[in-house]
Scaffold this motif. Structure first.
Motif, PDB file in Angstrom:
ATOM      1  N   SER A  25       0.817  -1.210   0.000  1.00 39.93           N
ATOM      2  CA  SER A  25       0.000   0.000   0.000  1.00 39.93           C
ATOM      3  C   SER A  25       0.856   1.267   0.000  1.00 39.93           C
ATOM      4  CB  SER A  25      -0.945   0.018   1.211  1.00 39.93           C
ATOM      5  OG  SER A  25      -0.218  -0.091   2.430  1.00 39.93           O
ATOM      6  N   HIS A  26       2.191   1.093   0.017  1.00 37.12           N
ATOM      7  CA  HIS A  26       3.107   2.235   0.000  1.00 37.12           C
ATOM      8  C   HIS A  26       4.337   1.901  -0.845  1.00 37.12           C
ATOM      9  CE1 HIS A  26       0.703   3.112   3.614  1.00 37.12           C
ATOM     10  NE2 HIS A  26       0.968   4.375   3.343  1.00 37.12           N
ATOM     11  N   PRO A  27       5.020   2.913  -1.382  1.00 38.37           N
ATOM     12  CA  PRO A  27       6.208   2.681  -2.211  1.00 38.37           C
ATOM     13  C   PRO A  27       7.268   1.859  -1.480  1.00 38.37           C
ATOM     14  CG  PRO A  27       5.503   4.967  -2.376  1.00 38.37           C
ATOM     15  CD  PRO A  27       4.676   4.346  -1.287  1.00 38.37           C
ATOM     16  N   GLY A  28       7.939   0.990  -2.230  1.00 41.24           N
ATOM     17  CA  GLY A  28       9.055   0.239  -1.698  1.00 41.24           C
ATOM     18  C   GLY A  28       8.708  -1.054  -0.999  1.00 41.24           C
ATOM     19  N   GLU A  29       7.427  -1.303  -0.775  1.00 44.60           N
ATOM     20  CA  GLU A  29       7.065  -2.477   0.019  1.00 44.60           C
ATOM     21  C   GLU A  29       7.281  -3.789  -0.736  1.00 44.60           C
ATOM     22  OE1 GLU A  29       3.859  -0.659   3.210  1.00 44.60           O
ATOM     23  OE2 GLU A  29       3.088  -1.661   1.423  1.00 44.60           O
ATOM     24  N   ILE A  30       7.027  -3.826  -2.031  1.00 39.92           N
ATOM     25  CA  ILE A  30       7.257  -5.065  -2.783  1.00 39.92           C
ATOM     26  C   ILE A  30       8.755  -5.361  -2.875  1.00 39.92           C
ATOM     27  CG2 ILE A  30       7.043  -6.189  -5.029  1.00 39.92           C
ATOM     28  CD1 ILE A  30       4.452  -6.124  -3.413  1.00 39.92           C
ATOM     29  N   ALA A  31       9.583  -4.349  -3.056  1.00 40.18           N
ATOM     30  CA  ALA A  31      11.032  -4.553  -3.082  1.00 40.18           C
ATOM     31  C   ALA A  31      11.507  -5.128  -1.753  1.00 40.18           C
ATOM     32  CB  ALA A  31      11.741  -3.234  -3.383  1.00 40.18           C
ATOM     33  N   PHE A  32      10.985  -4.595  -0.658  1.00 40.20           N
ATOM     34  CA  PHE A  32      11.347  -5.074   0.678  1.00 40.20           C
ATOM     35  C   PHE A  32      10.963  -6.540   0.861  1.00 40.20           C
ATOM     36  CE2 PHE A  32       9.893  -5.832   5.064  1.00 40.20           C
ATOM     37  CZ  PHE A  32      11.069  -5.575   5.768  1.00 40.20           C
ATOM     38  N   LEU A  33       9.746  -6.895   0.463  1.00 38.01           N
ATOM     39  CA  LEU A  33       9.262  -8.264   0.638  1.00 38.01           C
ATOM     40  C   LEU A  33       9.964  -9.222  -0.322  1.00 38.01           C
ATOM     41  CD1 LEU A  33       5.443  -7.540   1.059  1.00 38.01           C
ATOM     42  CD2 LEU A  33       7.057  -8.214   2.851  1.00 38.01           C
ATOM     43  N   THR A  34      10.248  -8.752  -1.541  1.00 39.12           N
ATOM     44  CA  THR A  34      10.930  -9.604  -2.514  1.00 39.12           C
ATOM     45  C   THR A  34      12.336  -9.961  -2.039  1.00 39.12           C
ATOM     46  OG1 THR A  34       9.662  -8.628  -4.333  1.00 39.12           O
ATOM     47  CG2 THR A  34      11.676  -9.789  -4.921  1.00 39.12           C
ATOM     48  N   ASP A  35      13.044  -8.992  -1.482  1.00 35.60           N
ATOM     49  CA  ASP A  35      14.369  -9.277  -0.936  1.00 35.60           C
ATOM     50  C   ASP A  35      14.300 -10.275   0.209  1.00 35.60           C
ATOM     51  OD1 ASP A  35      15.690  -7.636  -2.703  1.00 35.60           O
ATOM     52  OD2 ASP A  35      15.661  -5.884  -1.386  1.00 35.60           O
ATOM     53  N   MET A  36      13.177 -10.279   0.913  1.00 33.42           N
ATOM     54  CA  MET A  36      13.002 -11.210   2.020  1.00 33.42           C
ATOM     55  C   MET A  36      12.693 -12.624   1.520  1.00 33.42           C
ATOM     56  SD  MET A  36      10.177 -10.941   5.091  1.00 33.42           S
ATOM     57  CE  MET A  36      10.606  -9.223   5.395  1.00 33.42           C
ATOM     58  N   VAL A  37      11.795 -12.729   0.550  1.00 33.00           N
ATOM     59  CA  VAL A  37      11.345 -14.034   0.052  1.00 33.00           C
ATOM     60  C   VAL A  37      12.360 -14.663  -0.900  1.00 33.00           C
ATOM     61  CG1 VAL A  37       9.550 -15.206  -1.293  1.00 33.00           C
ATOM     62  CG2 VAL A  37       8.913 -13.439   0.351  1.00 33.00           C
ATOM     63  N   CYS A  64       6.201   0.327  -7.732  1.00 32.25           N
ATOM     64  CA  CYS A  64       6.279  -0.548  -6.561  1.00 32.25           C
ATOM     65  C   CYS A  64       6.195  -2.017  -6.965  1.00 32.25           C
ATOM     66  CB  CYS A  64       5.168  -0.208  -5.577  1.00 32.25           C
ATOM     67  SG  CYS A  64       5.169  -1.250  -4.082  1.00 32.25           S
ATOM     68  N   LYS A  65       5.179  -2.379  -7.726  1.00 35.66           N
ATOM     69  CA  LYS A  65       4.998  -3.776  -8.113  1.00 35.66           C
ATOM     70  C   LYS A  65       6.079  -4.244  -9.089  1.00 35.66           C
ATOM     71  CE  LYS A  65       0.047  -4.315  -7.282  1.00 35.66           C
ATOM     72  NZ  LYS A  65      -1.221  -4.881  -7.812  1.00 35.66           N
ATOM     73  N   GLY A  66       6.599  -3.307  -9.878  1.00 37.16           N
ATOM     74  CA  GLY A  66       7.636  -3.655 -10.843  1.00 37.16           C
ATOM     75  C   GLY A  66       8.909  -4.176 -10.195  1.00 37.16           C
ATOM     76  N   ALA A  67       9.064  -3.947  -8.903  1.00 32.08           N
ATOM     77  CA  ALA A  67      10.241  -4.461  -8.195  1.00 32.08           C
ATOM     78  C   ALA A  67      10.307  -5.985  -8.263  1.00 32.08           C
ATOM     79  CB  ALA A  67      10.213  -4.002  -6.736  1.00 32.08           C
ATOM     80  N   LEU A  68       9.166  -6.646  -8.376  1.00 31.98           N
ATOM     81  CA  LEU A  68       9.173  -8.106  -8.521  1.00 31.98           C
ATOM     82  C   LEU A  68       9.808  -8.502  -9.854  1.00 31.98           C
ATOM     83  CD1 LEU A  68       8.401 -10.944  -7.563  1.00 31.98           C
ATOM     84  CD2 LEU A  68       6.139 -10.589  -8.592  1.00 31.98           C
ATOM     85  N   TYR A  69       9.423  -7.819 -10.935  1.00 36.94           N
ATOM     86  CA  TYR A  69      10.024  -8.082 -12.237  1.00 36.94           C
ATOM     87  C   TYR A  69      11.535  -7.830 -12.187  1.00 36.94           C
ATOM     88  CZ  TYR A  69       5.481  -8.330 -14.688  1.00 36.94           C
ATOM     89  OH  TYR A  69       4.234  -8.694 -15.138  1.00 36.94           O
ATOM     90  N   ASP A  70      11.928  -6.735 -11.541  1.00 35.52           N
ATOM     91  CA  ASP A  70      13.344  -6.381 -11.463  1.00 35.52           C
ATOM     92  C   ASP A  70      14.147  -7.469 -10.755  1.00 35.52           C
ATOM     93  OD1 ASP A  70      12.865  -3.953 -12.759  1.00 35.52           O
ATOM     94  OD2 ASP A  70      12.533  -2.885 -10.866  1.00 35.52           O
ATOM     95  N   TYR A  71      13.604  -7.966  -9.660  1.00 30.89           N
ATOM     96  CA  TYR A  71      14.326  -8.998  -8.900  1.00 30.89           C
ATOM     97  C   TYR A  71      14.446 -10.280  -9.725  1.00 30.89           C
ATOM     98  CZ  TYR A  71      15.680 -12.286  -5.292  1.00 30.89           C
ATOM     99  OH  TYR A  71      16.359 -13.250  -4.582  1.00 30.89           O
TER     100      TYR A  71
END
Length: 304
Positions: A25-37, A64-71
């Motif tokens: 619901s906020h910027p950066g959260e998917i990147a944070f979770l992706t690095d965790m998972v 925000c969601k594009g961080a998954l593609y980036d990872y």
């Protein structure tokens, strides 16, 4: 930040695979979770105007969601994507991601969809007919995503179809519920302008019988809130529904401004009291709104 870590902690020595839903619901959260998972594969279901209060605009959601593609691109992971979605396609093209990409979608395979007794029935080339427990044609991309993932991981087509058919939704997500009075399309776990509009189009596609809608405010839309609620009211006005009930100040304001039809209620408890005195009978009823509006109380109350 809580659900994903708790899920990761459940992984043990006998775990063969993990499936994680990552929300934001906020910027950066998917990147944070992706690095965790640290996923090996993933998919973005769609990019829509949800949580715009936190993201600012649709571009913020895409970033925000594009961080998954980036990872996944950086780690040679597999990306499943809906080839019918121009936004997702553009996001991949912008990143020049071409390897380890698995497309799915209506345009990618011969299929037929229909609603039978309120639920999605889908026939996909190479699979037996799948009678789901999901309310709404709008769930077609979700079924195709599941089949694409299953095929990639070597699940035989018949087994994959059986698994999808056996899935029974809960938590008021795309549930088809028959009560003693009505048939309910209970989709009240979450709501944004896109999902609300799709749910209404699905209701409109039902050609027989009495149709009603109970719609509650869509939360966390920030500066887009009034325009988004007004757009939904305008859509409903074109549908010719037998009855409409609006819950919350945002829809009430839009209805008042447009002089639209329907009864407005400040709280879901007020609507429950009203329907307790004047119940709906013999209708297909769409119940849709943000989880924070409490429409689950209405469904659990039994007044519908």
């Amino acid at each position: 930040h809580i659900g994903v870590p708790l899920s990761l902690l459940k992984i043990g020595s006998t775990t063969e695979a993990g499936l994680f839903e990552m929300g934001a619901s906020h910027p950066g959260e998917i990147a944070f979770l992706t690095d965790m998972v640290k996923p090996n594969a993933g998919l973005i279901t769609n990019i829509s105007g949800a949580h715009l209060e936190g993201f600012g605009n649709l571009e913020g959601v895409k970033q925000c969601k594009g961080a998954l593609y980036d990872y996944l691109n950086a780690h040679a992971g597999t990306i499943f994507y809906n080839a019918d979605d121009p936004v997702l396609t553009e996001m991949l093209e912008h990143r020049t991601i071409r390897d380890h990409v698995i497309p799915y979608g209506i345009s990618k395979q011969p299929l037929h969809t229909s609603l039978e007794d309120g639920v999605l029935v889908i026939t996909v080339s190479g699979y037996p007919q799948i009678r789901t427990h999901l309310a709404g044609l709008y769930n077609t991309p979700n079924v195709l995503a599941a089949l694409a993932v299953a095929r990639y991981y070597g699940i035989e087509n018949t087994r994959a179809a059986e698994a999808v058919a056996s899935y029974i939704p809960s938590n008021n997500r795309s549930q088809w519920i028959k009560t003693g009075r009505n048939a309910l399309i209970a989709d009240a776990y979450n709501a944004n302008p896109v999902s609300m509009s799709l749910a209404l189009k699905n209701l409109d596609s039902i050609r027989e019988g009495k149709k009603c809608a109970i719609l509650a405010d869509m939360l966390e839309l920030g500066a887009y809130a009034h325009k988004s609620h007004r757009g939904i009211v305008e859509q409903v006005e074109q549908m010719g529904l037998d009855q409409v009930f609006w819950v919350g100040p945002l829809f009430s304001k839009a209805v008042q401004d447009l002089g639209a039809a329907g009864m407005c209620f400040a709280r879901v408890e007020d609507l429950i009291m009203h329907l307790g005195r004047r119940p709906l009978e013999g209708a297909t009823v769409l119940i849709k709104g943000s989880n924070g509006m409490g429409l689950s109380k209405l469904i659990a109350s039994g007044v519908c």
